[in-house]
Write an enzyme that holds these catalytic residues in place. Structure first.
Site, PDB file in Angstrom:
ATOM      1  CG  ASP A   1      45.715  22.075  53.229  1.00 43.59           C
ATOM      2  OD1 ASP A   1      45.763  22.238  51.998  1.00 43.59           O
ATOM      3  OD2 ASP A   1      44.955  22.730  53.962  1.00 43.59           O
TER       4      ASP A   1
ATOM      5  CE  LYS B   1      46.824  44.109  43.444  1.00 45.08           C
ATOM      6  NZ  LYS B   1      45.411  44.476  43.787  1.00 45.08           N
TER       7      LYS B   1
ATOM      8  CG  ASP C   1      51.960  47.672  46.607  1.00 39.30           C
ATOM      9  OD1 ASP C   1      51.382  46.724  46.018  1.00 39.30           O
ATOM     10  OD2 ASP C   1      51.581  48.852  46.528  1.00 39.30           O
TER      11      ASP C   1
ATOM     12  CG  ASN D   1      49.842  28.419  48.474  1.00 40.34           C
ATOM     13  OD1 ASN D   1      50.379  29.505  48.703  1.00 40.34           O
ATOM     14  ND2 ASN D   1      49.050  27.821  49.350  1.00 40.34           N
TER      15      ASN D   1
ATOM     16  NE  ARG E   1      44.532  38.216  37.672  1.00 39.03           N
ATOM     17  CZ  ARG E   1      44.082  36.986  37.860  1.00 39.03           C
ATOM     18  NH1 ARG E   1      43.951  36.145  36.821  1.00 39.03           N
ATOM     19  NH2 ARG E   1      43.754  36.572  39.072  1.00 39.03           N
TER      20      ARG E   1
END
Length: 402
Positions: free
Chosen positions: A167, A73, A71, A94, A102
């Site tokens: 790609d 965050k 995780d 990417n 952030r």
């Protein structure tokens, strides 16, 4: 070759994962950092192909990596990631621009923790400019970079290549850049900030074409041509022809007069003096002539003169192509009780393709191993499992190469 390189790969879908797969194939220790619910391409399968719940897209671009699920965050999760960053040579990402900043893993933050880091970002359009925040995807880039316009004809049928070639090319360019930066780091101890994008990759695919167009001061009318002609800037014969029993391509090469004589059409002989100016007429006459020919007849007519031609093959044909077999282009491995087929690494080193050493089938299946190597105790790891900070996987059966 890259056995001493450690890569943290924050990548998803194709461009980023394919880039890190090239590095992993060449020996780098690539740790795929995935969210708790897995990388996007785990749940998206090309043509909805899944084997034992794993998508074909995922296993086509994630060979030879380890999976860490965390995780990002969670403050404890950030501690986990930074413990790995401090031991890494490369951070590859990417994500859309600004996302990792952030989350606390942008370039400046990572460089502060690891001054000699190679920080590589792959985006759709670039990190600045009017398109920086726009969605960047292969098809959109093909349209904007002109590739679709020159593959077909803007007036009749702009044509999209059948696979996302930008790609894949962008991935190869990124792997090349990281390899060069690693060589620099080994000799100087200095890290590198690398930025690549699909727009530049799409343009790079057209280097010869764009140089000819702009240096020659050409106009858009130059693209108009017989539908069989494969390229706007090359003379006839250079294109795809329908035969009685298949399609075939004929390319430049050899003596054009011998070619015209081998076909046996007097009108072609008359047009052979200037195949650029006469290209549409040449292609039309040749196309009509070849409609009744079999490939066997074409082969018999052109082979003795060393002329360039080839049958157009489909995917069933390439699977049984003896040259493809000789080049060891395919790899197979088990996922559960089923068998998966992928393309091998495209380059041979000392006569062999890099081995398929592992496949991160299980989301987070290498989490415990990776964290233990980074110095986390078994108690700390289990505590983070209980707290939902990391996902240690379910210990599914590992891939077995063959």
């Amino acid at each position: 070759m890259l056995d001493n390189m450690k890569v943290l790969s924050f990548t998803h879908f194709v461009q980023g994962p394919a880039a890190s797969q090239y590095l992993a194939d060449m020996g780098a220790d690539v740790i795929k950092v995935e969210p708790l619910n897995g990388a996007y391409e785990r749940g998206y399968g090309a043509d909805s192909v899944f084997i034992d719940g794993l998508s074909a897209t995922f296993f086509s671009v994630n060979r030879n990596k380890r999976s860490l699920s965390v995780d990002l965050k969670n403050p404890r999760g950030k501690e986990v990631v930074y413990s790995l960053i401090r031991e890494a040579d490369v951070v590859l990402e990417n994500y859309r621009g600004g996302v990792l900043d952030r989350l606390g893993f942008g370039y400046e933050a990572v460089k502060a923790a690891k001054p000699d880091i190679i920080y590589a970002s792959a985006s759709g359009w670039g990190s600045s400019g009017p398109m920086a925040e726009a969605p960047g995807q292969d098809l959109l880039v093909q349209a904007r970079c002109g590739l679709i316009s020159v593959t077909g004809d803007m007036e009749t049928a702009p044509t999209v290549p059948g696979v996302p070639i930008v790609d894949q090319h962008g991935a190869a360019l990124m792997a090349m850049a990281i390899s060069a930066a690693f060589a620099r780091k080994l000799s100087t101890g200095v890290g590198t900030r690398i930025e690549s994008n699909l727009l530049n990759a799409g343009l790079d695919l057209q280097a010869e074409s764009i140089a000819a167009y702009h240096s020659g001061r050409r106009g858009a009318d130059r693209f108009r041509r017989d539908h069989r002609l494969a390229s706007w800037f090359l003379p006839a014969p250079y294109g795809v022809f329908r035969l009685a029993d298949c399609h075939a391509v004929i390319s430049l090469g050899g003596d054009i007069e011998k070619f015209a004589e081998a076909i046996g059409n007097a009108d072609l002989i008359a047009l052979a003096d200037d195949r650029m100016a006469n290209r549409d007429s040449f292609m039309k006459i040749l196309g009509e002539e070849l409609k009744g020919w079999t490939y066997e007849r074409l082969d018999a007519a052109l082979a003795p003169h060393g002329l360039w031609y080839e049958r157009v093959q489909d995917y069933d044909a390439i699977r049984n192509d003896p040259q493809v077999a000789e080049n060891q282009c395919f790899q197979e491995f088990d996922i559960g009780a089923s068998r998966a087929t992928v393309l091998a690494h495209p380059v041979r080193y000392d006569g062999a393709a890099p081995a398929l050493r592992r496949m991160p089938i299980d989301l987070g299946g290498d989490t415990r191993e990776v964290l233990a190597e980074a110095g986390w105790s078994a108690e700390e790891i289990e505590a983070m499992v209980e707290q939902g900070v990391i996902n240690p996987g379910s210990a599914r059966q590992a891939a077995r190469s063959s």
